[in-house]
Design an enzyme around this catalytic site. Structure first.
Site, PDB file in Angstrom:
ATOM      1  N   ASP A 314     -48.031-102.241 -62.280  1.00 35.67           N
ATOM      2  CA  ASP A 314     -49.401-102.743 -62.204  1.00 35.67           C
ATOM      3  C   ASP A 314     -49.797-102.966 -60.750  1.00 35.67           C
ATOM      4  OD1 ASP A 314     -51.865-103.576 -63.085  1.00 35.67           O
ATOM      5  OD2 ASP A 314     -51.192-105.523 -63.810  1.00 35.67           O
ATOM      6  N   ARG A 318     -55.862-105.933 -56.616  1.00 35.86           N
ATOM      7  CA  ARG A 318     -56.030-107.268 -57.222  1.00 35.86           C
ATOM      8  C   ARG A 318     -54.699-107.986 -57.369  1.00 35.86           C
ATOM      9  NH1 ARG A 318     -56.652-103.441 -60.888  1.00 35.86           N
ATOM     10  NH2 ARG A 318     -54.980-103.249 -62.393  1.00 35.86           N
ATOM     11  N   ASN A 319     -53.603-107.234 -57.361  1.00 38.49           N
ATOM     12  CA  ASN A 319     -52.272-107.828 -57.502  1.00 38.49           C
ATOM     13  C   ASN A 319     -51.505-107.903 -56.188  1.00 38.49           C
ATOM     14  OD1 ASN A 319     -52.554-108.428 -60.185  1.00 38.49           O
ATOM     15  ND2 ASN A 319     -51.812-106.421 -60.852  1.00 38.49           N
ATOM     16  N   ASP A 332     -47.515-110.450 -59.091  1.00 35.43           N
ATOM     17  CA  ASP A 332     -47.756-110.084 -60.472  1.00 35.43           C
ATOM     18  C   ASP A 332     -46.700-109.158 -61.037  1.00 35.43           C
ATOM     19  OD1 ASP A 332     -49.526-111.030 -62.180  1.00 35.43           O
ATOM     20  OD2 ASP A 332     -51.230-109.897 -61.453  1.00 35.43           O
TER      21      ASP A 332
HETATM   22  P1  ADP Z   1     -52.485-112.253 -63.758  1.00 35.63           P
HETATM   23  O1  ADP Z   1     -51.022-112.182 -63.918  1.00 35.63           O
HETATM   24  O2  ADP Z   1     -53.162-112.680 -65.009  1.00 35.63           O
HETATM   25  O3  ADP Z   1     -53.086-110.996 -63.183  1.00 35.63           O
HETATM   26  P2  ADP Z   1     -52.526-113.322 -61.144  1.00 35.63           P
HETATM   27  O4  ADP Z   1     -51.131-113.599 -60.786  1.00 35.63           O
HETATM   28  O5  ADP Z   1     -53.060-112.019 -60.621  1.00 35.63           O
HETATM   29  O6  ADP Z   1     -52.732-113.404 -62.696  1.00 35.63           O
HETATM   30  O7  ADP Z   1     -53.401-114.515 -60.623  1.00 35.63           O
HETATM   31  C1  ADP Z   1     -54.803-114.571 -60.810  1.00 35.63           C
HETATM   32  C2  ADP Z   1     -55.505-115.002 -59.527  1.00 35.63           C
HETATM   33  O8  ADP Z   1     -55.002-116.261 -59.079  1.00 35.63           O
HETATM   34  C3  ADP Z   1     -55.279-114.047 -58.359  1.00 35.63           C
HETATM   35  O9  ADP Z   1     -56.191-112.997 -58.333  1.00 35.63           O
HETATM   36  C4  ADP Z   1     -55.443-114.974 -57.162  1.00 35.63           C
HETATM   37  O10 ADP Z   1     -56.796-115.135 -56.835  1.00 35.63           O
HETATM   38  C5  ADP Z   1     -54.878-116.288 -57.677  1.00 35.63           C
HETATM   39  N1  ADP Z   1     -53.451-116.426 -57.298  1.00 35.63           N
HETATM   40  C6  ADP Z   1     -52.380-116.015 -58.008  1.00 35.63           C
HETATM   41  N2  ADP Z   1     -51.223-116.283 -57.371  1.00 35.63           N
HETATM   42  C7  ADP Z   1     -51.570-116.879 -56.218  1.00 35.63           C
HETATM   43  C8  ADP Z   1     -50.818-117.393 -55.080  1.00 35.63           C
HETATM   44  N3  ADP Z   1     -49.494-117.325 -55.033  1.00 35.63           N
HETATM   45  N4  ADP Z   1     -51.514-117.932 -54.053  1.00 35.63           N
HETATM   46  C9  ADP Z   1     -52.862-117.988 -54.090  1.00 35.63           C
HETATM   47  N5  ADP Z   1     -53.619-117.513 -55.103  1.00 35.63           N
HETATM   48  C10 ADP Z   1     -52.998-116.968 -56.163  1.00 35.63           C
HETATM   49 MG    MG Z   2     -53.213-110.048 -61.527  1.00 34.63          MG
END
Ligand code: ADP
Ligand code: MG
Length: 450
Positions: A314, A318-319, A332
Site C-alpha cells: 500500500d 498518503r502513507n 502504514d
Molecule cells: P490508515 O492505516 O487507516 O491509513 P494512517 O496510519 O494512514 O491510517 O493514519 C491516518 C492519518 O493520521 C495520516 O494520514 C496522518 O495524517 C496521521 N498520522 C498517522 N500516523 C502518524 C504519525 N506517526 N505522526 C503524525 N501523524 C500521523
Molecule cells: Mg494510511
C-alpha cells in the site's frame, strides 16, 4: 545474579523491568519502562555499557533489563485467543476437559446464528451461556451490555456477576498466542499510565490517530475501533516490531493493558502525510532538491523492506509521513506481509497497484516498485491524484494496454525515466529498490534535479 548466556551485541535494545539507582557515577540510572541501547559488553557478563534516549552512557546491570525482540514472524497473534469460532457444544466440552473451574472459551452459537456462546468449566460441569446480540451490543443477562467480546470477557474475568464462576483461564485456540502476552514477553508492551492522549491528528481506516505524550516525548497513537479491526492492528504492530530503519515510521510499543483496548504508539511525524505536505506547500515552496530528497528517502526505506523480504502493498504518498526535520518515512504497514502470503484484493487502491497484483494477487517487491513509480509521480505533481481525467473504471484496461501517465509539469526527464521503468508491465523488467536508490542518489550528487 543471573548470568547472561549470549552477550548482547552493541545496538541491541533493552527495556528496563525495574528502576535502577546509580551506585557509582560510572553507572547509568534508569526507570522501569525506559528503553536503553547496548553500547558495549564489559568484562563482567552481568554488566553492560548502555546509552539512554538522552544520549547519556553508563553501566547497567543486565538482570534489570529485558532484551527487546522482534515478535517472531509467523506467530499467530490473537487478541481473542479464547475464541474458537464455529465449533459444536460437544467439541467445546471436549476442549474444556479435564475439568478446571474457571477454564473458558467462546464459540459461535450453532442454534442461534449471529449469537455467541460462552462455555465455562465449573465444578466438573461445563456451563453454556448464550451471548445475545441486541441493538448493537452483546449481553448474557440483559443487564450488563458490551461493545465486543473482549469487553465481555474482561468483565466476567473481574467478577462472576451471576455466572457459576468468574473466568479464570482461557482455553487457547490451537496455534494462536495471546497477543497481550506476546507483546509483554518481547518487551514491546508500554504502560497506559505513562501515556497522555492530547488531541486527534488523523483519521485512519481503522480508527483515530492521536497526538500523545509518552515519557516526555511526543508520540502518535493509533487507537482501536472494534474487535475485527483490532486484529488488523495486531498484525500491523507485529510487522513493525521486526523493522527498524530511518525511513520507516518507528514503532515505540503497544498498549494492551486491559483486554478491550489496544493502542499502537509510534514516533510522531510532525508534518503529517506527504500528500498533504506536497499539496499545502506546492511548487512555490518546494524546489527540485526537496522533491528529490523525499523520493530518495522513500527509496531507502523501501530498499530496506526489499532486503528483508517485506512487501508493503500500500505504498502511496498518503502513507508516507514527514518528520519535523523533513525526513520522509514510510508508514502504514497494515497490509504488509512477508513476501509470499496472498491477500484479499477487493480493498486495493487501484491507481497505485500493479496490474499483476490486481489480476492475480501477485504481490511482490516488484509490485511495490510499480507503486513507487506512482508515488514519484505524486511527488513531482505536488500531490495530484494519479491518472487525472481518466475515469477509475478505465484506468486498469488502459494500463493493461500499456498506457503510462505523462511526466508531471516541470519533472526532470531523468526522474520521469525512472517512473516509466517502474511501470514496466513485466515485473521482472522493473528495477529493484536498490537500483532506484542508486539512481536517485546519482541524480542528487550530480544536481540533475532541476
Ligand atoms: P490508515 O492505516 O487507516 O491509513 P494512517 O496510519 O494512514 O491510517 O493514519 C491516518 C492519518 O493520521 C495520516 O494520514 C496522518 O495524517 C496521521 N498520522 C498517522 N500516523 C502518524 C504519525 N506517526 N505522526 C503524525 N501523524 C500521523
Ligand atoms: Mg494510511
Amino acid at each position: 545474579m543471573s548470568v547472561v548466556q549470549t552477550p548482547w551485541q552493541a545496538g541491541t535494545e533493552c527495556v528496563a523491568n525495574y528502576d535502577f539507582q546509580r551506585r557509582t557515577d560510572q553507572d547509568l540510572a534508569f526507570t522501569k519502562g525506559e528503553v536503553l541501547t547496548i553500547v558495549a559488553v564489559t568484562r563482567d557478563p552481568n554488566w553492560y555499557k548502555a546509552k539512554n534516549k538522552g544520549g547519556q552512557v553508563g553501566f547497567i546491570p543486565a538482570n534489570y533489563v529485558q532484551k527487546r525482540e522482534g515478535v517472531k514472524a509467523g506467530t499467530k497473534l490473537s487478541l481473542m485467543p479464547w475464541f474458537h469460532g464455529k465449533i459444536t457444544r460437544e467439541q467445546a466440552e471436549r476442549l474444556l476437559y479435564p475439568p478446571e473451574t474457571g477454564l473458558f472459551l467462546v464459540r459461535e452459537s450453532t442454534n442461534y446464528p449471529g449469537d455467541y456462546t460462552l462455555c465455562v468449566s465449573c465444578e466438573g460441569k461445563v456451563e453454556h451461556y448464550r451471548i445475545i446480540y441486541k441493538s448493537g451490543k452483546l449481553t448474557i443477562d440483559e443487564e450488563a451490555y458490551f461493545d465486543n467480546l473482549m469487553q465481555l470477557v474482561e468483565h466476567y474475568t473481574n467478577d462472576a456477576d451471576g455466572l457459576c464462576t468468574s473466568l479464570m483461564k482461557p482455553k487457547l485456540m490451537e496455534g494462536t498466542v495471546a497477543a497481550q502476552e506476546e507483546f509483554f514477553r518481547s518487551g514491546w508492551a508500554l504502560k497506559m499510565k505513562d501515556l497522555t492522549l492530547l488531541q486527534t491528528i488523523g483519521r485512519g481506516e481503522f480508527g483515530d490517530v492521536m497526538l500523545g505524550e509518552y515519557r516526555g516525548s511526543k508520540v502518535a497513537v493509533k487507537c482501536i475501533k472494534n474487535d475485527a479491526t483490532a486484529q488488523a492492528f495486531v498484525a500491523e504492530a507485529l510487522v513493525m516490531t521486526q523493522l527498524r530503519h530511518k525511513n520507516l515510521v518507528q514503532l515505540l510499543g503497544v498498549i494492551v493493558e486491559d483486554r478491550s483496548s489496544l493502542f499502537i504508539v509510534t514516533e510522531f511525524m510532525a508534518k503529517g502525510s506527504l500528500v498533504d505536505y506536497l499539496r499545502s506547500r506546492g511548487r512555490s515552496v518546494l524546489g527540485g532538491e526537496c522533491l528529490l530528497k523525499f523520493s530518495l528517502d522513500v527509496s531507502e526505506g523501501m530498499e530496506y523492506l526489499e532486503g528483508n523480504n517485506f512487501v508493503h502493498r500500500d505504498l502511496a504518498a498518503r502513507n508516507v509521513l514527514v518528520s519535523e526535520d523533513n525526513i520522509a518515512k514510510v508508514s502504514d504497514f497494515g497490509l504488509t506481509k512477508e513476501a509470499s502470503a496472498t491477500q484479499d484484493t477487493s480493498k486495493l487502491p487501484v491507481k497505485w497497484t500493479s496490474p499483476e497484483a490486481l489480476r492475480e494477487k501477485n504481490f511482490s517487491t516488484k509490485s511495490d516498485v510499480w507503486s513507487f513509480g506512482i508515488l514519484l509521480w505524486e511527488i513531482y505533481s505536488f500531490g495530484r491524484v494519479p491518472y487525472p481525467r481518466i475515469a477509475l473504471k478505465d484506468v486498469v484496461p488502459r494500463v493493461e494496454r500499456g498506457y503510462k501517465m505523462d511526466a508531471p509539469d516541470g519533472c526532470p526527464a531523468i526522474v520521469y525515466e525512472l517512473m516509466k521503468q517502474c511501470w514496466h508491465l513485466d515485473p521482472n523488467q522493473r528495477p529493484s529498490f536498490m537500483k532506484l536508490r542508486e539512481q536517485l542518489e546519482h541524480i542528487k550528487d550530480n544536481e540533475l534535479y532541476q
